[in-house]
Design an enzyme around this catalytic site. Sequence first.
Site, PDB file in Angstrom:
ATOM      1  N   TYR A  34       0.843  -1.192   0.000  1.00 48.32           N
ATOM      2  CA  TYR A  34       0.000   0.000   0.000  1.00 48.32           C
ATOM      3  C   TYR A  34       0.883   1.249   0.000  1.00 48.32           C
ATOM      4  O   TYR A  34       0.585   2.221  -0.695  1.00 48.32           O
ATOM      5  CB  TYR A  34      -0.941  -0.005   1.216  1.00 48.32           C
ATOM      6  CG  TYR A  34      -1.983  -1.088   1.135  1.00 48.32           C
ATOM      7  CD1 TYR A  34      -3.163  -0.895   0.421  1.00 48.32           C
ATOM      8  CD2 TYR A  34      -1.801  -2.319   1.751  1.00 48.32           C
ATOM      9  CE1 TYR A  34      -4.137  -1.890   0.337  1.00 48.32           C
ATOM     10  CE2 TYR A  34      -2.747  -3.317   1.665  1.00 48.32           C
ATOM     11  CZ  TYR A  34      -3.913  -3.102   0.960  1.00 48.32           C
ATOM     12  OH  TYR A  34      -4.863  -4.097   0.867  1.00 48.32           O
ATOM     13  N   ASN A  57     -12.440  -0.113  -5.617  1.00 53.71           N
ATOM     14  CA  ASN A  57     -12.095  -0.283  -7.029  1.00 53.71           C
ATOM     15  C   ASN A  57     -13.299  -0.846  -7.790  1.00 53.71           C
ATOM     16  O   ASN A  57     -13.733  -1.962  -7.528  1.00 53.71           O
ATOM     17  CB  ASN A  57     -10.906  -1.238  -7.128  1.00 53.71           C
ATOM     18  CG  ASN A  57     -10.447  -1.498  -8.538  1.00 53.71           C
ATOM     19  OD1 ASN A  57     -10.988  -0.976  -9.503  1.00 53.71           O
ATOM     20  ND2 ASN A  57      -9.430  -2.316  -8.663  1.00 53.71           N
ATOM     21  N   CYS A  65      -6.319  -4.804  -8.086  1.00 55.41           N
ATOM     22  CA  CYS A  65      -6.060  -4.447  -6.694  1.00 55.41           C
ATOM     23  C   CYS A  65      -5.626  -5.648  -5.851  1.00 55.41           C
ATOM     24  O   CYS A  65      -5.070  -5.463  -4.760  1.00 55.41           O
ATOM     25  CB  CYS A  65      -7.261  -3.745  -6.086  1.00 55.41           C
ATOM     26  SG  CYS A  65      -8.799  -4.662  -6.208  1.00 55.41           S
ATOM     27  N   HIS A  66      -5.829  -6.860  -6.344  1.00 59.05           N
ATOM     28  CA  HIS A  66      -5.359  -8.035  -5.603  1.00 59.05           C
ATOM     29  C   HIS A  66      -3.832  -8.064  -5.502  1.00 59.05           C
ATOM     30  O   HIS A  66      -3.286  -8.767  -4.664  1.00 59.05           O
ATOM     31  CB  HIS A  66      -5.880  -9.329  -6.239  1.00 59.05           C
ATOM     32  CG  HIS A  66      -5.375  -9.581  -7.614  1.00 59.05           C
ATOM     33  ND1 HIS A  66      -5.979  -9.031  -8.735  1.00 59.05           N
ATOM     34  CD2 HIS A  66      -4.321 -10.309  -8.064  1.00 59.05           C
ATOM     35  CE1 HIS A  66      -5.320  -9.425  -9.810  1.00 59.05           C
ATOM     36  NE2 HIS A  66      -4.307 -10.202  -9.437  1.00 59.05           N
ATOM     37  N   GLU A  92      -0.963 -15.901 -11.017  1.00 57.32           N
ATOM     38  CA  GLU A  92      -0.003 -15.029 -11.694  1.00 57.32           C
ATOM     39  C   GLU A  92       1.450 -15.394 -11.377  1.00 57.32           C
ATOM     40  O   GLU A  92       2.357 -14.825 -11.960  1.00 57.32           O
ATOM     41  CB  GLU A  92      -0.253 -13.572 -11.287  1.00 57.32           C
ATOM     42  CG  GLU A  92      -1.581 -13.028 -11.770  1.00 57.32           C
ATOM     43  CD  GLU A  92      -1.766 -11.562 -11.447  1.00 57.32           C
ATOM     44  OE1 GLU A  92      -0.783 -10.889 -11.049  1.00 57.32           O
ATOM     45  OE2 GLU A  92      -2.894 -11.065 -11.596  1.00 57.32           O
TER      46      GLU A  92
END
Length: 98
Positions: A34, A57, A65-66, A92
């Site tokens: 953050y 979001n 945002c993950h 990912e």
Amino acid sequence: DFDVPLDRRLSRGFRRQALEALAAHVGYGETASYKDVAVLAGNPGATRAVGTAMATNPIPIVVPCHRVLRSGGVLGRYGGGPEIKAWLLRLEGAAIML
């Protein structure tokens, strides 16, 4: 990568800046804190505001945002729940701490 036009009118001010910084600088398989996103958005002291931006979001997969984690790599919260956040990050290939 998504190649679709985005309607960003649902986000304004710093929330929009934070989401745009995330989309521009944190790629597939990468994570940022953050604090990192606050710095990228031009306001290093706005760590909590980044959390609010991620929580509100309106397009969470397209603007990922993950990929935003708490300090030290801890997952933190996610609208879809922590299991989904961890699943997306593992999909990912991102390194995460549970």
